[in-house]
Design a protein around this motif. Structure first.
Motif, mmCIF file in Angstrom:
data_model
loop_
_atom_site.group_PDB
_atom_site.id
_atom_site.type_symbol
_atom_site.label_atom_id
_atom_site.label_comp_id
_atom_site.label_asym_id
_atom_site.label_seq_id
_atom_site.Cartn_x
_atom_site.Cartn_y
_atom_site.Cartn_z
ATOM 1 N N THR A 267 6.225 6.888 -2.306
ATOM 2 C CA THR A 267 5.685 6.642 -0.788
ATOM 3 C C THR A 267 5.520 7.375 0.389
ATOM 4 N N GLY A 268 5.530 7.996 0.633
ATOM 5 C CA GLY A 268 5.197 8.754 1.884
ATOM 6 C C GLY A 268 5.874 10.197 1.383
ATOM 7 N N ALA A 269 5.648 10.862 0.439
ATOM 8 C CA ALA A 269 6.013 11.785 -1.014
ATOM 9 C C ALA A 269 4.634 12.952 -0.742
ATOM 10 N N THR A 270 5.153 14.029 -0.879
ATOM 11 C CA THR A 270 4.114 15.172 -1.362
ATOM 12 C C THR A 270 4.751 15.768 -2.423
ATOM 13 N N ILE A 271 3.819 15.442 -3.075
ATOM 14 C CA ILE A 271 4.188 16.551 -4.825
ATOM 15 C C ILE A 271 3.725 17.523 -5.099
ATOM 16 N N ASP A 272 4.808 18.585 -4.874
ATOM 17 C CA ASP A 272 4.151 19.279 -4.801
ATOM 18 C C ASP A 272 3.691 20.029 -6.506
ATOM 19 N N VAL A 273 2.223 20.810 -6.539
ATOM 20 C CA VAL A 273 1.909 21.452 -8.202
ATOM 21 C C VAL A 273 1.643 22.915 -7.303
ATOM 22 N N THR A 274 2.099 24.017 -7.395
ATOM 23 C CA THR A 274 2.639 25.433 -7.174
ATOM 24 C C THR A 274 2.997 26.150 -8.978
ATOM 25 N N ILE B 3 0.530 -1.217 0.277
ATOM 26 C CA ILE B 3 0.211 0.008 -0.038
ATOM 27 C C ILE B 3 0.765 0.823 -0.197
ATOM 28 N N THR B 4 0.786 2.178 -1.039
ATOM 29 C CA THR B 4 1.341 3.277 -1.203
ATOM 30 C C THR B 4 0.466 4.348 -0.596
ATOM 31 N N VAL B 5 0.863 5.133 0.801
ATOM 32 C CA VAL B 5 0.323 6.667 0.368
ATOM 33 C C VAL B 5 1.759 7.696 0.853
ATOM 34 N N ASN B 6 0.685 8.509 0.226
ATOM 35 C CA ASN B 6 1.079 9.977 -1.151
ATOM 36 C C ASN B 6 0.067 11.041 -0.831
ATOM 37 N N CYS B 7 1.316 11.974 -0.458
ATOM 38 C CA CYS B 7 0.131 13.705 -0.220
ATOM 39 C C CYS B 7 0.157 14.531 -2.114
ATOM 40 N N ILE B 8 -0.812 15.521 -2.440
ATOM 41 C CA ILE B 8 -0.642 15.989 -3.725
ATOM 42 C C ILE B 8 -1.201 17.529 -2.457
ATOM 43 N N ALA B 9 0.089 18.403 -2.640
ATOM 44 C CA ALA B 9 -0.030 19.743 -2.050
ATOM 45 C C ALA B 9 -0.506 21.133 -3.548
ATOM 46 N N PRO B 10 -1.407 21.091 -3.471
ATOM 47 C CA PRO B 10 -1.840 22.099 -4.887
ATOM 48 C C PRO B 10 -1.003 23.775 -4.112
ATOM 49 N N GLY B 11 -1.188 23.912 -5.004
ATOM 50 C CA GLY B 11 -0.794 25.915 -4.556
ATOM 51 C C GLY B 11 -1.917 26.779 -5.174
#
Length: 265
Positions: free
Chosen positions: A252-259, A195-203
């Motif tokens: 996994t465990g990553a935060t992908i910045d979409v900013t 199981i992977t768990v990731n985060c997207i951080a939009p601007g």
């Protein structure tokens, strides 16, 4: 010379095809639902207000075998459990969870500091929706994912949880920073089970929730974005589709910045 033979690129869609999206009736959530439907997934989504759910279903179309939605408050665990049971009865286990639901109260007086305008009740409500909601859903869905040895969990955070918040309040920033920490902790716990768990951080993403580009708050935000434009909800949805796919299994465990470079700047 060594020649590499390139095969067909993998499709994003997995045979583990049931998706649950929270806050799926408007803005980024609606586009995430739309993208998963376009990729052939069976998509369930929730939103708090029934009129928003009905409006989204009208926009999206689709058949009963493709889409299922109800009005559910993500802070109410009993409501979540009932909805999850209905999804399971319809399609089977949920393989992909997108925690997108979130609220961001606005400051009433721009000349008064945020903290002095934030009541304990408002603070609690924001934390409940933005952080406790994702925690509860991960806790509810992880056992079935563990049993199957597969799962994708995507948390939708915010630039406000990564940098000094310019527009959002302290409760929103704290909840989104907490979501990054929850992502890392859950990723560590669930990685051994596929199981992977990731985060997207939009601007600054333009939608009906952020208002028109010419709004003063948006004009000010534009000056801080290196690429010189606002983001779109569709761009966030594309990242969610990738992270949900089998080809993202080593992330996994990553935060992908979409900013648009704002976080890096």
């Amino acid at each position: 010379m060594i020649m590499l033979k390139l095969g067909r690129l993998p499709r994003y869609k997995s045979d583990r095809s049931v998706v649950l999206v929270t806050g799926g009736a408007r803005g980024i959530g609606l586009q995430i639902v739309r993208r998963f439907l376009a990729d052939g997934y069976q998509v369930a989504f929730v939103a708090t207000r029934s009129e928003h759910v009905e409006g989204a279903l009208h926009i999206l179309g689709g058949t009963e075998d493709q889409i299922f939605a109800e009005s559910v408050d993500v802070t109410r665990q009993n409501e979540l459990m009932v909805f999850i049971d209905r999804v399971r009865a319809r399609w089977g286990e949920i393989a992909i969870l997108v925690n997108n639901a979130g609220i961001s109260p606005k400051r009433a007086n721009q000349d008064v500091p945020w903290l002095s305008q934030t009541s304990i009740e408002e603070w609690g409500r924001v934390i409940d929706v933005n952080l406790n909601g994702p925690f509860n859903l991960i806790r509810l869905l992880a056992p079935a994912m563990i049993a199957k040895g597969y799962g994708r969990i995507i948390n939708v955070g915010s630039l406000a949880g990564r940098a000094i918040p310019v527009i959002a309040g302290p409760h929103y920033a704290a909840s989104k920073a907490g979501l990054v920490g929850l992502t890392r902790a859950a990723a560590r716990d669930l990685a051994p089970y596929g199981i992977t768990v990731n985060c997207i951080a939009p601007g600054r993403i333009l939608s009906d929730l952020t208002g028109p580009p010419e709004a003063p708050v948006n004009r000010s935000a534009l000056s801080r974005i290196p690429v010189g434009r606002f983001g779109t909800a569709e761009e966030v949805a594309h990242v969610a589709a990738f992270l949900a796919s089998p080809i993202a299994g080593f992330i996994t465990g990553a935060t992908i910045d979409v900013t648009g470079g704002e976080f890096a700047a």
